[in-house]
Design an enzyme around this catalytic site. Structure first.
Site, mmCIF file in Angstrom:
data_model
loop_
_atom_site.group_PDB
_atom_site.id
_atom_site.type_symbol
_atom_site.label_atom_id
_atom_site.label_comp_id
_atom_site.label_asym_id
_atom_site.label_seq_id
_atom_site.Cartn_x
_atom_site.Cartn_y
_atom_site.Cartn_z
ATOM 1 C CG MET A 123 31.694 16.314 81.979
ATOM 2 S SD MET A 123 31.896 16.049 83.757
ATOM 3 C CE MET A 123 30.718 17.184 84.408
ATOM 4 C CB THR A 124 26.252 13.290 80.542
ATOM 5 O OG1 THR A 124 26.668 13.557 81.880
ATOM 6 C CG2 THR A 124 25.388 12.047 80.522
ATOM 7 C CD GLN B 196 34.114 25.538 93.870
ATOM 8 O OE1 GLN B 196 35.057 25.722 94.629
ATOM 9 N NE2 GLN B 196 33.702 26.441 93.014
ATOM 10 C CD GLU B 197 29.471 18.908 88.937
ATOM 11 O OE1 GLU B 197 30.544 18.919 88.316
ATOM 12 O OE2 GLU B 197 28.394 18.531 88.447
ATOM 13 N N GLY C 117 -2.937 15.312 101.357
ATOM 14 C CA GLY C 117 -3.268 15.549 99.943
ATOM 15 C C GLY C 117 -2.757 16.888 99.439
ATOM 16 N N GLY D 199 27.461 13.182 89.810
ATOM 17 C CA GLY D 199 27.951 11.898 90.344
ATOM 18 C C GLY D 199 26.876 11.293 91.228
HETATM 19 C C1 LIG Z 1 18.609 17.443 85.065
HETATM 20 C C2 LIG Z 1 19.975 16.936 84.734
HETATM 21 C C3 LIG Z 1 21.024 17.831 84.543
HETATM 22 C C4 LIG Z 1 22.291 17.372 84.197
HETATM 23 N N1 LIG Z 1 23.289 18.275 83.906
HETATM 24 C C5 LIG Z 1 24.450 17.820 83.363
HETATM 25 C C6 LIG Z 1 25.421 18.744 82.846
HETATM 26 O O1 LIG Z 1 25.245 19.967 82.919
HETATM 27 N N2 LIG Z 1 26.545 18.245 82.264
HETATM 28 C C7 LIG Z 1 26.771 16.903 82.181
HETATM 29 O O2 LIG Z 1 27.799 16.515 81.645
HETATM 30 N N3 LIG Z 1 25.874 16.003 82.657
HETATM 31 C C8 LIG Z 1 24.722 16.432 83.226
HETATM 32 N N4 LIG Z 1 23.788 15.540 83.692
HETATM 33 C C9 LIG Z 1 24.071 14.099 83.601
HETATM 34 C C10 LIG Z 1 24.308 13.431 84.940
HETATM 35 O O3 LIG Z 1 25.529 13.855 85.506
HETATM 36 C C11 LIG Z 1 24.235 11.907 84.698
HETATM 37 O O4 LIG Z 1 22.874 11.602 84.430
HETATM 38 C C12 LIG Z 1 24.747 11.120 85.886
HETATM 39 O O5 LIG Z 1 26.136 11.283 86.049
HETATM 40 C C13 LIG Z 1 24.435 9.609 85.750
HETATM 41 O O6 LIG Z 1 24.829 9.115 84.500
HETATM 42 P P1 LIG Z 1 23.777 8.262 83.641
HETATM 43 O O7 LIG Z 1 22.518 9.053 83.548
HETATM 44 O O8 LIG Z 1 24.437 7.873 82.376
HETATM 45 O O9 LIG Z 1 23.475 6.988 84.516
HETATM 46 P P2 LIG Z 1 24.312 5.609 84.516
HETATM 47 O O10 LIG Z 1 25.757 5.903 84.596
HETATM 48 O O11 LIG Z 1 23.812 4.779 83.377
HETATM 49 O O12 LIG Z 1 23.831 4.968 85.870
HETATM 50 C C14 LIG Z 1 22.563 4.299 86.026
HETATM 51 C C15 LIG Z 1 22.510 3.738 87.459
HETATM 52 O O13 LIG Z 1 23.584 2.793 87.631
HETATM 53 C C16 LIG Z 1 24.370 3.152 88.739
HETATM 54 N N5 LIG Z 1 25.780 2.824 88.499
HETATM 55 C C17 LIG Z 1 26.555 3.197 87.446
HETATM 56 N N6 LIG Z 1 27.805 2.736 87.599
HETATM 57 C C18 LIG Z 1 27.821 2.067 88.776
HETATM 58 C C19 LIG Z 1 28.822 1.359 89.509
HETATM 59 N N7 LIG Z 1 30.084 1.289 89.062
HETATM 60 N N8 LIG Z 1 28.480 0.789 90.677
HETATM 61 C C20 LIG Z 1 27.221 0.877 91.154
HETATM 62 N N9 LIG Z 1 26.225 1.544 90.526
HETATM 63 C C21 LIG Z 1 26.532 2.125 89.352
HETATM 64 C C22 LIG Z 1 24.185 4.663 88.877
HETATM 65 O O14 LIG Z 1 24.502 5.083 90.176
HETATM 66 C C23 LIG Z 1 22.712 4.799 88.524
HETATM 67 O O15 LIG Z 1 21.934 4.509 89.649
HETATM 68 C C24 LIG Z 1 22.527 15.976 84.087
HETATM 69 C C25 LIG Z 1 21.477 15.072 84.310
HETATM 70 C C26 LIG Z 1 20.214 15.535 84.599
HETATM 71 C C27 LIG Z 1 19.094 14.540 84.735
#
Ligand SMILES: Cc1cc2nc3c(=O)[nH]c(=O)nc-3n(C[C@H](O)[C@H](O)[C@H](O)COP(=O)(O)OP(=O)(O)OC[C@H]3O[C@@H](n4cnc5c(N)ncnc54)[C@H](O)[C@@H]3O)c2cc1C
Length: 380
Positions: A126-127, A242-243, A341, A365
């Site tokens: 998705m991301t 579920q996720e 430590g 999320g």
């Molecule tokens: C180890 C790891 C594994 C992952 N695995 C997958 C995967 O398998 N498939 C996949 O698709 N993705 C995956 N992800 C991605 C993950 O789901 C996203 O990193 C996450 O959803 C946050 O998106 P972002 O990193 O773009 O942060 P952003 O959306 O840029 O958010 C940055 C900050 O702003 C805050 N924020 C954003 N919008 C709002 C709002 N409307 N109101 C208040 N605060 C807000 C967020 O909460 C966060 O604190 C993975 C990430 C990691 C690090």
């Protein structure tokens, strides 16, 4: 409090998972952490042991038991073992439901046997570099060319990104359709134009391969559309509960386990001539964490039971996710502090749990997005 949600068959399954971890995972785990990836062999071993696809119908090689309590047992045991790198939960609980509930009979015949025997490892993408929390910002797009789609774009942070043989990709299929212009397309290993980028260097969960994926004019046959055309948003909303519950289940299991090992540690460690456990501050720390874990456990077990009965809604799954993962974060930090430590030394499980667990409030999320979902349900 004695847990009341499990029957003897779940306890038997727990024993199976523990022996699998001892035999097939823990002896190799340090090496996988160094390699940045687990072996494909362990996926096949998991398939042989019946740990993959237990919710998949038996005719496709699955266990035929869509009882979420088996997933909960698996998540709890992998968490206690400190082995999050082998992402069986992602495969079973996050991607599995898309395949079992949305795939056509032909797609099920094509994908589910490999899904269950460990020869077909899955991922969901998705991301993107510019779109995480806000899925409406997705730019990866697919153009309709009659009998196939032409897919272009890139994804990042994809768990199982290097190992995956099948990737469920969220792509824009109607340019101005907003949330209702997205579809799920299945991209398979070997398709021309499908490339993997770096195996990303993370602060924790080092054995889990998390990667960038690139799509350059990938020809995706129409038979690889999963679910409804332009229906991805609804499909995602249905399955994300579920996720989120799965992540919450592993979060409370981590908090309980770390509290257990820290309780033992403070009984043994002496300072100023007496065990740490005799000091009031330490006793209050342990008492507070034990109370928070017990209260959270009661809510989580109720959510697991509701989900097993098909009645858990997205709002309660969001509550479980943010609450349990934030609890895990607090408990892990306090337990590390109580180790002094030694807590900072990677040979102590608490140190690895600190970096492995930090992602829990972010993926699936973020805490902030969970609160948005709950707030919207209450305030409109
Ligand atoms: C180890 C790891 C594994 C992952 N695995 C997958 C995967 O398998 N498939 C996949 O698709 N993705 C995956 N992800 C991605 C993950 O789901 C996203 O990193 C996450 O959803 C946050 O998106 P972002 O990193 O773009 O942060 P952003 O959306 O840029 O958010 C940055 C900050 O702003 C805050 N924020 C954003 N919008 C709002 C709002 N409307 N109101 C208040 N605060 C807000 C967020 O909460 C966060 O604190 C993975 C990430 C990691 C690090």
């Amino acid at each position: 409090m004695k847990r009341q949600i499990f029957a003897p068959e779940h306890d038997a399954f727990r024993a199976t998972v523990r022996s699998f971890l001892d035999r097939e995972v823990l002896p190799y785990y340090d090496q996988w952490e160094k390699d940045g990836i687990v072996s494909r062999d362990v996926w096949r071993a998991a398939g042989k042991q019946g740990l993959l696809g237990f919710a998949v119908p038996e005719e496709y090689g699955g266990g035929g038991t869509p009882d979420f309590r088996y997933s909960a047992v698996l998540a709890e045991e992998f968490t206690r073992a400190g082995a999050p790198g082998l992402a069986l939960g992602l495969h079973n609980d996050i991607i599995g439901p898309y395949l079992t509930s949305l795939a056509t009979d032909e797609q099920k015949r094509r994908w589910l046997p490999g899904f269950c025997d460990g020869t077909l490892i899955t991922a969901i993408a998705m991301t993107e570099p510019g779109a995480g929390s806000d899925l409406q910002g997705i730019r990866t797009h697919a153009e309709d060319r009659g009998d196939h789609w032409v897919l272009n774009g890139s994804k990042t942070f994809i768990s199982n990104g290097i190992l995956a043989d099948l990737v469920v990709v969220v792509a824009k299929t109607t340019p101005d359709g907003g949330a209702h212009g997205l579809s799920l397309l299945v991209v398979e290993r070997g398709m021309d134009g499908f490339e993997r980028g770096r195996n990303l260097d993370k602060i924790g969960q080092k054995a889990q391969d998390t990667a960038e994926l690139f799509f350059h004019d990938v020809r995706v046959p129409k038979e690889n559309l999963l679910g409804e055309f332009n229906g991805a948003f609804v499909h995602l909303m249905t399955n994300l509960a579920q996720e989120r519950l799965s992540i919450a289940v592993s979060a409370i299991a981590a908090a309980e386990h770390l509290l257990e090992i820290t309780t033992e540690y403070v009984k043994e460690r002496e300072a100023f001539g007496r065990p740490l456990a005799t000091k009031q501050h330490i006793r209050f720390e342990i008492a507070e964490m034990a109370t928070e874990c017990a209260v959270t456990r009661a809510f989580l077990d109720r959510c697991i039971e509701d989900h097993a009965n098909g009645t858990l809604d997205a709002v309660h799954a969001s509550m479980a996710k943010w609450w349990a993962t934030e609890l895990q974060k607090r408990v892990t930090d306090r337990c590390l502090q109580l180790h002094g430590g030694y807590g900072y030394m990677t040979e102590y499980p608490i140190a690895r749990a600190f970096t492995d667990g930090r992602i829990q409030t972010i993926y699936g999320g973020t805490t902030e997005i969970m609160k948005e979902i709950i707030g919207r349900s209450l305030l409109g």
